[in-house]
Design a protein around this motif. Sequence first.
Motif, short mmCIF file in Angstrom:
data_model
loop_
_atom_site.label_atom_id
_atom_site.label_comp_id
_atom_site.label_asym_id
_atom_site.label_seq_id
_atom_site.Cartn_x
_atom_site.Cartn_y
_atom_site.Cartn_z
N GLY A 19 62.47 27.59 49.18
CA GLY A 19 62.90 28.67 48.33
C GLY A 19 64.41 29.17 48.46
N ARG A 20 65.15 28.72 49.58
CA ARG A 20 66.33 29.14 49.91
C ARG A 20 67.23 28.11 50.10
N PHE A 21 66.70 27.05 50.84
CA PHE A 21 67.52 25.57 50.84
C PHE A 21 67.02 24.51 49.99
N THR A 22 67.99 23.84 49.68
CA THR A 22 67.61 22.53 48.83
C THR A 22 68.45 21.32 49.51
N ILE A 23 67.51 20.30 49.77
CA ILE A 23 67.99 19.00 50.27
C ILE A 23 68.20 17.92 49.04
N SER A 24 69.08 17.48 49.06
CA SER A 24 69.50 16.32 48.03
C SER A 24 70.13 15.08 48.49
N ARG A 25 70.28 14.17 47.62
CA ARG A 25 71.21 12.97 48.21
C ARG A 25 71.67 12.34 46.92
N ASP A 26 72.93 11.87 47.31
CA ASP A 26 73.95 10.68 46.55
C ASP A 26 73.85 9.64 46.92
N ASN A 27 72.81 8.55 46.14
CA ASN A 27 72.78 7.32 46.83
C ASN A 27 74.17 6.62 46.66
N ALA A 28 74.93 6.90 45.77
CA ALA A 28 76.24 6.15 45.43
C ALA A 28 77.12 6.49 46.77
N LYS A 29 77.10 7.68 47.07
CA LYS A 29 78.02 8.10 48.15
C LYS A 29 77.25 8.05 49.62
N ASN A 30 76.11 7.60 49.57
CA ASN A 30 74.98 7.46 50.88
C ASN A 30 75.42 8.73 51.79
N THR A 31 75.26 9.87 50.99
CA THR A 31 75.42 11.35 51.49
C THR A 31 74.12 12.08 51.35
N VAL A 32 73.60 12.70 52.09
CA VAL A 32 72.57 13.79 52.07
C VAL A 32 73.44 15.34 52.46
N TYR A 33 72.64 15.97 51.42
CA TYR A 33 73.15 17.56 51.31
C TYR A 33 72.16 18.18 51.62
N LEU A 34 72.61 19.73 52.26
CA LEU A 34 71.57 20.66 52.40
C LEU A 34 72.35 21.98 52.13
N GLN A 35 71.83 22.44 50.79
CA GLN A 35 72.47 23.61 50.10
C GLN A 35 71.61 24.69 50.84
N MET A 36 72.41 25.61 51.44
CA MET A 36 71.50 26.85 52.05
C MET A 36 72.05 28.18 51.46
N ASN A 37 71.05 28.71 50.72
CA ASN A 37 71.61 30.07 50.01
C ASN A 37 70.73 31.12 50.68
N SER A 38 71.14 32.32 50.49
CA SER A 38 70.39 33.76 50.80
C SER A 38 70.44 33.53 52.56
N LEU A 39 71.35 33.08 53.19
CA LEU A 39 71.41 32.76 54.66
C LEU A 39 70.96 34.01 55.28
N LYS A 40 70.28 33.89 56.66
CA LYS A 40 69.73 34.94 57.43
C LYS A 40 70.45 34.94 58.86
N PRO A 41 70.48 35.87 59.49
CA PRO A 41 71.00 35.57 60.91
C PRO A 41 70.16 34.64 61.74
N GLU A 42 68.78 34.69 61.26
CA GLU A 42 67.73 33.82 62.03
C GLU A 42 68.21 32.08 61.69
N ASP A 43 69.02 32.00 60.65
CA ASP A 43 69.36 30.71 60.45
C ASP A 43 70.45 29.90 61.40
N THR A 44 70.88 30.99 62.14
CA THR A 44 72.05 30.57 62.85
C THR A 44 71.47 29.56 64.07
#
Length: 120
Positions: free
Chosen positions: A66-91
């Motif tokens: 519900g806070r993080f989203t993983i995605s990929r761009d096959n054309a760029k051979n790249t994977v992303y991790l979008q991190m929202n509502s970050l908490k200190p414990e995500d450090t």
Amino acid sequence: QVQLVESGGGLVQAGGSLRLSCAASGRIFSNYYMGWVRQAPGKEREFVARIRWSGGNTYYADSVKGRFTISRDNAKNTVYLQMNSLKPEDTAVYYCAADSRPRLIAYDYWGQGTQVTVSS
């Protein structure tokens, strides 16, 4: 052989957002699974999220659902991790990883890691 290079880490305040990127090269096959694993100081490595190159099936740890989203761009051979509502414990250091099997922690290939620090 597979090479993984992460980028996008940094310092952010609690409640903020960051997007991590993982550029993959080498013998990455469409059936590979790409994962994000993190390790906080003094703690064991922790599974964060996983995606399959083909189909884009995703799986998340309960702690980030519900806070993080993983995605990929096959054309760029790249994977992303979008991190929202970050908490200190995500450090932690966040690692990108790859494997031909749906792993949680024991991936065959690893990046060098990128530091994410969330201040309170």
